[in-house]
Design a protein around this motif. Structure first.
Motif, PDB file in Angstrom:
ATOM      1  N   PRO A   5       0.833  -1.203   0.000  1.00 15.12           N
ATOM      2  CA  PRO A   5       0.000   0.000   0.000  1.00 15.12           C
ATOM      3  C   PRO A   5       0.871   1.258   0.000  1.00 15.12           C
ATOM      4  CG  PRO A   5      -0.342  -1.306   2.011  1.00 15.12           C
ATOM      5  CD  PRO A   5       0.668  -2.005   1.188  1.00 15.12           C
ATOM      6  N   SER A   6       0.266   2.359  -0.368  1.00 12.37           N
ATOM      7  CA  SER A   6       1.000   3.626  -0.490  1.00 12.37           C
ATOM      8  C   SER A   6       1.631   4.063   0.818  1.00 12.37           C
ATOM      9  CB  SER A   6       0.062   4.725  -0.997  1.00 12.37           C
ATOM     10  OG  SER A   6      -0.365   4.429  -2.300  1.00 12.37           O
ATOM     11  N   SER A   7       0.962   3.807   1.937  1.00 12.96           N
ATOM     12  CA  SER A   7       1.531   4.217   3.229  1.00 12.96           C
ATOM     13  C   SER A   7       2.812   3.451   3.542  1.00 12.96           C
ATOM     14  CB  SER A   7       0.512   4.017   4.347  1.00 12.96           C
ATOM     15  OG  SER A   7       0.147   2.656   4.448  1.00 12.96           O
ATOM     16  N   VAL A  10       5.620   4.852   1.304  1.00 17.12           N
ATOM     17  CA  VAL A  10       6.170   6.111   1.827  1.00 17.12           C
ATOM     18  C   VAL A  10       7.197   5.820   2.919  1.00 17.12           C
ATOM     19  CG1 VAL A  10       5.590   8.205   3.132  1.00 17.12           C
ATOM     20  CG2 VAL A  10       4.178   7.520   1.196  1.00 17.12           C
ATOM     21  N   SER A  11       6.894   4.874   3.782  1.00 16.44           N
ATOM     22  CA  SER A  11       7.844   4.498   4.831  1.00 16.44           C
ATOM     23  C   SER A  11       9.123   3.916   4.231  1.00 16.44           C
ATOM     24  CB  SER A  11       7.223   3.480   5.783  1.00 16.44           C
ATOM     25  OG  SER A  11       6.107   4.027   6.414  1.00 16.44           O
ATOM     26  N   LEU A  12       8.972   3.084   3.222  1.00 19.44           N
ATOM     27  CA  LEU A  12      10.135   2.498   2.571  1.00 19.44           C
ATOM     28  C   LEU A  12      10.968   3.568   1.873  1.00 19.44           C
ATOM     29  CD1 LEU A  12      11.728  -0.038   1.784  1.00 19.44           C
ATOM     30  CD2 LEU A  12      10.259  -0.198  -0.238  1.00 19.44           C
ATOM     31  N   ILE A  13      10.317   4.507   1.213  1.00 17.36           N
ATOM     32  CA  ILE A  13      11.030   5.586   0.534  1.00 17.36           C
ATOM     33  C   ILE A  13      11.780   6.443   1.548  1.00 17.36           C
ATOM     34  CG2 ILE A  13      10.663   7.747  -0.734  1.00 17.36           C
ATOM     35  CD1 ILE A  13       8.545   6.266  -2.356  1.00 17.36           C
ATOM     36  N   SER A  14      11.183   6.691   2.687  1.00 21.01           N
ATOM     37  CA  SER A  14      11.869   7.470   3.732  1.00 21.01           C
ATOM     38  C   SER A  14      13.111   6.735   4.225  1.00 21.01           C
ATOM     39  CB  SER A  14      10.923   7.718   4.907  1.00 21.01           C
ATOM     40  OG  SER A  14       9.785   8.414   4.493  1.00 21.01           O
ATOM     41  N   PHE A  15      12.979   5.451   4.439  1.00 24.89           N
ATOM     42  CA  PHE A  15      14.120   4.648   4.868  1.00 24.89           C
ATOM     43  C   PHE A  15      15.225   4.655   3.812  1.00 24.89           C
ATOM     44  CE2 PHE A  15      16.121   0.373   4.803  1.00 24.89           C
ATOM     45  CZ  PHE A  15      16.858   0.490   5.963  1.00 24.89           C
ATOM     46  N   LEU A  16      14.846   4.513   2.553  1.00 22.12           N
ATOM     47  CA  LEU A  16      15.832   4.516   1.475  1.00 22.12           C
ATOM     48  C   LEU A  16      16.510   5.872   1.334  1.00 22.12           C
ATOM     49  CD1 LEU A  16      13.917   2.400  -1.184  1.00 22.12           C
ATOM     50  CD2 LEU A  16      15.932   1.713   0.125  1.00 22.12           C
ATOM     51  N   SER A  47      30.154   0.279  -0.221  1.00 22.24           N
ATOM     52  CA  SER A  47      29.593   1.622  -0.157  1.00 22.24           C
ATOM     53  C   SER A  47      29.091   2.078  -1.523  1.00 22.24           C
ATOM     54  CB  SER A  47      30.652   2.590   0.373  1.00 22.24           C
ATOM     55  OG  SER A  47      30.116   3.864   0.550  1.00 22.24           O
ATOM     56  N   ARG A  48      29.858   1.790  -2.559  1.00 21.24           N
ATOM     57  CA  ARG A  48      29.452   2.190  -3.913  1.00 21.24           C
ATOM     58  C   ARG A  48      28.238   1.409  -4.400  1.00 21.24           C
ATOM     59  NH1 ARG A  48      35.386   2.500  -6.747  1.00 21.24           N
ATOM     60  NH2 ARG A  48      36.083   4.341  -5.605  1.00 21.24           N
ATOM     61  N   VAL A  49      28.281   0.092  -4.245  1.00 25.87           N
ATOM     62  CA  VAL A  49      27.164  -0.748  -4.696  1.00 25.87           C
ATOM     63  C   VAL A  49      25.904  -0.415  -3.903  1.00 25.87           C
ATOM     64  CG1 VAL A  49      26.319  -3.128  -4.783  1.00 25.87           C
ATOM     65  CG2 VAL A  49      28.625  -2.592  -5.560  1.00 25.87           C
ATOM     66  N   GLY A  50      26.051  -0.212  -2.599  1.00 19.92           N
ATOM     67  CA  GLY A  50      24.900   0.140  -1.772  1.00 19.92           C
ATOM     68  C   GLY A  50      24.280   1.462  -2.174  1.00 19.92           C
ATOM     69  N   GLY A  51      25.117   2.429  -2.518  1.00 18.35           N
ATOM     70  CA  GLY A  51      24.594   3.728  -2.956  1.00 18.35           C
ATOM     71  C   GLY A  51      23.822   3.632  -4.257  1.00 18.35           C
ATOM     72  N   VAL A  52      24.351   2.884  -5.208  1.00 16.95           N
ATOM     73  CA  VAL A  52      23.667   2.725  -6.494  1.00 16.95           C
ATOM     74  C   VAL A  52      22.368   1.948  -6.311  1.00 16.95           C
ATOM     75  CG1 VAL A  52      23.839   1.632  -8.767  1.00 16.95           C
ATOM     76  CG2 VAL A  52      25.763   2.942  -7.870  1.00 16.95           C
ATOM     77  N   ALA A  53      22.407   0.874  -5.526  1.00 18.20           N
ATOM     78  CA  ALA A  53      21.194   0.076  -5.290  1.00 18.20           C
ATOM     79  C   ALA A  53      20.132   0.900  -4.575  1.00 18.20           C
ATOM     80  CB  ALA A  53      21.536  -1.172  -4.478  1.00 18.20           C
ATOM     81  N   THR A  54      20.562   1.732  -3.635  1.00 12.37           N
ATOM     82  CA  THR A  54      19.610   2.586  -2.930  1.00 12.37           C
ATOM     83  C   THR A  54      18.987   3.603  -3.871  1.00 12.37           C
ATOM     84  OG1 THR A  54      20.904   2.351  -0.908  1.00 12.37           O
ATOM     85  CG2 THR A  54      19.333   4.145  -0.969  1.00 12.37           C
ATOM     86  N   ALA A  55      19.797   4.191  -4.730  1.00 11.04           N
ATOM     87  CA  ALA A  55      19.276   5.181  -5.682  1.00 11.04           C
ATOM     88  C   ALA A  55      18.267   4.550  -6.639  1.00 11.04           C
ATOM     89  CB  ALA A  55      20.427   5.815  -6.454  1.00 11.04           C
ATOM     90  N   VAL A  56      18.549   3.335  -7.102  1.00  9.69           N
ATOM     91  CA  VAL A  56      17.623   2.640  -8.005  1.00  9.69           C
ATOM     92  C   VAL A  56      16.314   2.328  -7.283  1.00  9.69           C
ATOM     93  CG1 VAL A  56      17.247   0.477  -9.268  1.00  9.69           C
ATOM     94  CG2 VAL A  56      19.408   1.703  -9.504  1.00  9.69           C
ATOM     95  N   ALA A  57      16.404   1.772  -6.085  1.00  3.50           N
ATOM     96  CA  ALA A  57      15.187   1.427  -5.331  1.00  3.50           C
ATOM     97  C   ALA A  57      14.387   2.673  -4.981  1.00  3.50           C
ATOM     98  CB  ALA A  57      15.564   0.665  -4.059  1.00  3.50           C
ATOM     99  N   LEU A  58      15.075   3.739  -4.616  1.00  7.23           N
ATOM    100  CA  LEU A  58      14.392   4.986  -4.265  1.00  7.23           C
ATOM    101  C   LEU A  58      13.668   5.575  -5.475  1.00  7.23           C
ATOM    102  CD1 LEU A  58      13.895   7.142  -2.071  1.00  7.23           C
ATOM    103  CD2 LEU A  58      16.018   8.218  -2.796  1.00  7.23           C
ATOM    104  N   ALA A  59      14.326   5.575  -6.628  1.00  7.28           N
ATOM    105  CA  ALA A  59      13.696   6.118  -7.834  1.00  7.28           C
ATOM    106  C   ALA A  59      12.487   5.291  -8.252  1.00  7.28           C
ATOM    107  CB  ALA A  59      14.719   6.174  -8.968  1.00  7.28           C
ATOM    108  N   LEU A  60      12.622   3.965  -8.239  1.00  2.00           N
ATOM    109  CA  LEU A  60      11.488   3.115  -8.614  1.00  2.00           C
ATOM    110  C   LEU A  60      10.345   3.221  -7.610  1.00  2.00           C
ATOM    111  CD1 LEU A  60      13.354  -0.060  -9.869  1.00  2.00           C
ATOM    112  CD2 LEU A  60      12.009   1.536 -11.240  1.00  2.00           C
ATOM    113  N   GLY A  61      10.678   3.303  -6.332  1.00  2.00           N
ATOM    114  CA  GLY A  61       9.637   3.465  -5.313  1.00  2.00           C
ATOM    115  C   GLY A  61       8.916   4.792  -5.440  1.00  2.00           C
ATOM    116  N   TRP A  62       9.668   5.827  -5.778  1.00  4.04           N
ATOM    117  CA  TRP A  62       9.074   7.159  -5.939  1.00  4.04           C
ATOM    118  C   TRP A  62       8.109   7.172  -7.128  1.00  4.04           C
ATOM    119  CZ3 TRP A  62       8.586  11.287  -3.046  1.00  4.04           C
ATOM    120  CH2 TRP A  62       8.227  12.496  -3.627  1.00  4.04           C
TER     121      TRP A  62
END
Length: 109
Positions: A5-7, A10-16, A47-62
């Motif tokens: 659900p959207s709520s 939003v929590s996942l996006i905040s964490f990311l 650190s590099r892989v985690g940053g890229v993976a976070t950016a991808v997940a954040l963009a798709l979640g957004w």
């Protein structure tokens, strides 16, 4: 995999977003060098892989947040898989503290 659900999204996006800030600070504080031990290279790449993976997940979640829940082309797994990689990289970087030892002050006399 269940629908998110959207709520929850939003929590996942905040964490990311917090993870992305963490990885951004961490990767900028690292120096690249050839003569480093193996674990220094592991933590640098985590650190590099985690940053890229976070950016991808954040963009798709957004993007998924603004699409209708019924016909979303972004499956939850497309956000969960890179998000899981990011969390695993954060755990690896947490383990880095085991290898960090304080530098002994110079004892010249």
């Amino acid at each position: 995999m269940r629908q998110m659900p959207s709520s929850d999204m939003v929590s996942l996006i905040s964490f990311l977003a917090v993870l992305l800030v963490f990885f951004s600070i961490d990767v900028r504080s690292r120096t690249t060098g050839v003569s480093k031990p193996w674990h220094a290279h592991l933590f640098e790449w985590a650190s590099r892989v985690g940053g890229v993976a976070t950016a991808v997940a954040l963009a798709l979640g957004w993007v998924d947040l603004f699409l209708p829940d019924e016909s979303s082309p972004i499956h939850v797994a497309l956000v969960a898989v890179p998000g899981t990689v990011a969390v695993l990289c954060a755990i690896v970087l947490g383990l880095e503290m085991l290898w960090q030892r304080p530098q002994a002050p110079d004892q010249d006399g």
